[in-house]
Design a protein around this motif. Structure first.
Motif, PDB file in Angstrom:
ATOM      1  N   TRP A 337     -28.062 -22.442   0.160  1.00 33.26           N
ATOM      2  CA  TRP A 337     -29.630 -22.787   0.745  1.00 33.26           C
ATOM      3  C   TRP A 337     -30.116 -21.505   1.482  1.00 33.26           C
ATOM      4  CZ3 TRP A 337     -30.394 -23.783   6.508  1.00 33.26           C
ATOM      5  CH2 TRP A 337     -31.641 -24.077   6.779  1.00 33.26           C
ATOM      6  N   LEU A 338     -29.143 -20.975   2.537  1.00 38.83           N
ATOM      7  CA  LEU A 338     -29.299 -19.438   3.006  1.00 38.83           C
ATOM      8  C   LEU A 338     -29.776 -18.404   2.092  1.00 38.83           C
ATOM      9  CD1 LEU A 338     -26.810 -19.266   5.761  1.00 38.83           C
ATOM     10  CD2 LEU A 338     -29.374 -19.742   6.258  1.00 38.83           C
ATOM     11  N   ILE A 339     -29.170 -18.384   0.867  1.00 41.38           N
ATOM     12  CA  ILE A 339     -29.533 -17.498   0.065  1.00 41.38           C
ATOM     13  C   ILE A 339     -30.678 -17.717  -0.665  1.00 41.38           C
ATOM     14  CG2 ILE A 339     -28.726 -16.368  -2.245  1.00 41.38           C
ATOM     15  CD1 ILE A 339     -26.059 -17.054  -1.409  1.00 41.38           C
ATOM     16  N   GLU A 340     -30.930 -18.915  -1.084  1.00 36.65           N
ATOM     17  CA  GLU A 340     -32.126 -19.295  -2.141  1.00 36.65           C
ATOM     18  C   GLU A 340     -33.424 -19.504  -1.120  1.00 36.65           C
ATOM     19  OE1 GLU A 340     -29.313 -21.051  -5.609  1.00 36.65           O
ATOM     20  OE2 GLU A 340     -30.633 -22.296  -4.410  1.00 36.65           O
ATOM     21  N   ARG A 341     -33.242 -20.032   0.095  1.00 38.30           N
ATOM     22  CA  ARG A 341     -34.573 -20.358   0.746  1.00 38.30           C
ATOM     23  C   ARG A 341     -34.706 -18.946   1.715  1.00 38.30           C
ATOM     24  NH1 ARG A 341     -36.912 -25.340   3.108  1.00 38.30           N
ATOM     25  NH2 ARG A 341     -36.275 -26.345   1.127  1.00 38.30           N
ATOM     26  N   PHE A 342     -33.919 -18.146   2.179  1.00 39.79           N
ATOM     27  CA  PHE A 342     -34.282 -17.184   3.146  1.00 39.79           C
ATOM     28  C   PHE A 342     -33.875 -15.845   2.593  1.00 39.79           C
ATOM     29  CE2 PHE A 342     -33.225 -20.886   5.620  1.00 39.79           C
ATOM     30  CZ  PHE A 342     -34.608 -21.053   6.414  1.00 39.79           C
ATOM     31  N   ARG A 348     -23.497 -12.009   3.861  1.00 39.35           N
ATOM     32  CA  ARG A 348     -24.208 -12.608   5.115  1.00 39.35           C
ATOM     33  C   ARG A 348     -24.221 -13.915   5.183  1.00 39.35           C
ATOM     34  NH1 ARG A 348     -28.821  -8.941   7.128  1.00 39.35           N
ATOM     35  NH2 ARG A 348     -27.144  -7.549   6.904  1.00 39.35           N
ATOM     36  N   ALA A 349     -24.652 -14.745   4.266  1.00 36.72           N
ATOM     37  CA  ALA A 349     -24.684 -16.217   4.410  1.00 36.72           C
ATOM     38  C   ALA A 349     -23.559 -16.717   4.529  1.00 36.72           C
ATOM     39  CB  ALA A 349     -25.426 -16.894   2.891  1.00 36.72           C
TER      40      ALA A 349
END
Ligand code: PHE
Length: 452
Positions: A337-342, A348-349
């Motif tokens: 989610w952190l990789i694809e959304r932000f 780092r994610a």
């Protein structure tokens, strides 16, 4: 059609790789630590019976549905739900399902890692050997571990660290390959323990305790616990299966692979339960001992059997490994989610996800000692997070997944994904539309005392 990935997104190398990693997610502490102790605290066979019914009537159909949504959406759980909802022209609120999963997985990981830490500690104890262990000394060893916050936090930190290492590197061929060796090895050791149960412990009593069904012992508490556990053991509703499904190629039969995974998962749990209860009854131990059950029983067997020193070390190591392949799948949903959304880098994610869970895990470790008086709804932090996730968040997410797949998605899309023909499709689809949601709702209502 090929398994080839759409540009930029990783996919499993084959159908077998998917089966392996998903079975790796399902088979974990839930099978070897939680199932036996929950069976013990919930009266034995009554729990086993309801658990098996929940696996068949709710768990397996939902495992298929969650995998199907992931493969259709090809994203992290929140975006997968956004995409499949848009495709069905349904509300964007369905993304909630994804968020319940992402958050719930982090809650689970925070206590999962502390328990995996106990197992790490016992791996080292096993290296010194359990010679001379008695039921009293083992009970004391376990309570001393719980009373030692520094030790608990150190092991929890070590477990989180090995997870960062793997997930930061991407779920590599390394872990796929290691799974192939370690999972059969775990099964082999569980079988050795079963053999020990027949020869030196009380397998007959274990069978009676687990399979001599007594319907009168079924209470709403037993039913809710068994339903919750059927979700936990199959990794349902927490985004793990949806995320793993999103890395699945189009040419795989979801129904068949999910069936294999469920059979493997249930089989390991039942075998572990038998092995442990054979020792419990032979030694006059308390089946309802709670979360410390395996740590207070198996070392007795290791101290007595020929070659027990080596088998003990191997056993705990393999349990750590089983926990590890599950915890990876708890980290992946939030990471994706952190990789694809932000647009964050993977490393780092993973750090953000693991540091957050590590902090929460410290609170869990303290809930056994310095913070044991901190209560939410009368439960300490460990019990609260366990109850919140397995008895509330997982069934809720499962209910929404069943309703979405059964009633909201276009039927043609469901048929296209699931890979089941004719009668089998109708059976699965109707169970998913009617039986599974109804069962979840009735069990809920029953428990909060609205009916029954
Ligand atoms: N199924 C895992 C076990 O039995 C736990 C788990 C739950 C993993 C939810 C992922 C998601 O140990």
């Amino acid at each position: 059609m090929s398994n080839a990935a759409p540009a930029g997104r990783a996919h499993w190398s084959s159908r077998w790789a998917f089966i392996l990693v998903t079975a790796g997610s399902a088979i974990g502490l839930g099978n070897i630590w939680k199932f036996p102790y929950m069976t013990g605290t919930n009266g034995g066979s009554a729990f086993v019976l309801v658990y098996l019914a929940c696996i068949i009537g709710i768990g397996v159909p939902l495992l298929m549905a969650e995998t199907l949504l992931g493969r259709r959406g090809q994203e992290n759980p929140a975006d997968t739900m956004r995409i499949v909802a848009a495709e069905a022209r349904a509300s964007q609120w369905w993304q909630i399902v994804g968020y319940i999963g992402i958050l719930g997985a982090l809650f689970i990981l925070s206590f999962y890692s502390v328990v995996a830490g106990w197992i790490l500690d016992y791996t080292f104890l096993a290296m010194k050997g359990f010679a001379g262990a008695s039921k009293e000394s083992l009970a004391q060893t376990f309570s001393q571990l719980l009373a030692d916050p520094v030790k608990l936090i150190a092991w929890h930190t070590a477990f989180m660290a090995i997870n960062v290492a793997v997930v930061a590197g991407g779920v590599t061929a390394g872990i796929e390959r290691a799974n192939k060796i370690m999972m059969p090895a775990l099964l082999a050791i569980v079988l050795v323990l079963i053999g020990y149960g027949f020869v030196a412990a009380d397998m007959g009593a274990a069978f009676r305790f687990m399979f001599h069904f007594d319907f009168s012992a079924i209470s709403s508490k037993v039913i809710l616990s068994a339903m919750g556990h059927s979700f936990f053991t199959l990794s349902l509703g927490m985004g793990a299966i949806m995320t793993y499904g999103s890395y699945l190629g189009r040419d795989t039969s979801i129904a068949r692979t999910c069936l294999y995974i469920s059979v493997a998962d249930t089989g390991i749990a039942l075998l572990a339960g038998l092995a442990i209860f054979a020792i419990v009854f032979a030694q006059g131990l308390e089946p309802a001992a709670g979360p410390g059950l395996i740590l207070q029983t198996l070392p007795l067997a290791f101290s007595q059997m020929p070659g027990g020193g080596v088998i003990g070390v191997l056993f705990f190591l393999l349990v750590v490994f089983a926990a590890w392949t599950s915890s990876i799948s708890l980290i992946e949903p939030a990471t994706a989610w952190l990789i694809e959304r932000f647009g964050l880098r993977r490393s780092r994610a993973v750090w953000i996800v693991c540091l957050t869970t590590w902090l929460l895990g410290i609170a869990v470790a303290l809930s056994f000692n310095d913070w044991s008086e901190v209560r939410f709804f009368g439960l300490n932090i460990f019990d609260f997070l366990d109850t919140l996730t397995t008895k509330i968040m997982m069934p809720l997410a499962g209910l929404l997944i069943a309703l979405f797949t059964g009633w909201v998605m276009k039927r043609a899309h469901v048929e296209d994904e699931i890979g089941l023909g004719g009668g089998a499709f109708h059976l699965w689809f109707n169970v998913l539309r009617f039986l599974s949601p109804l069962a979840i709702v009735v069990i809920f209502l029953n428990v909060i005392g609205v009916i029954g």
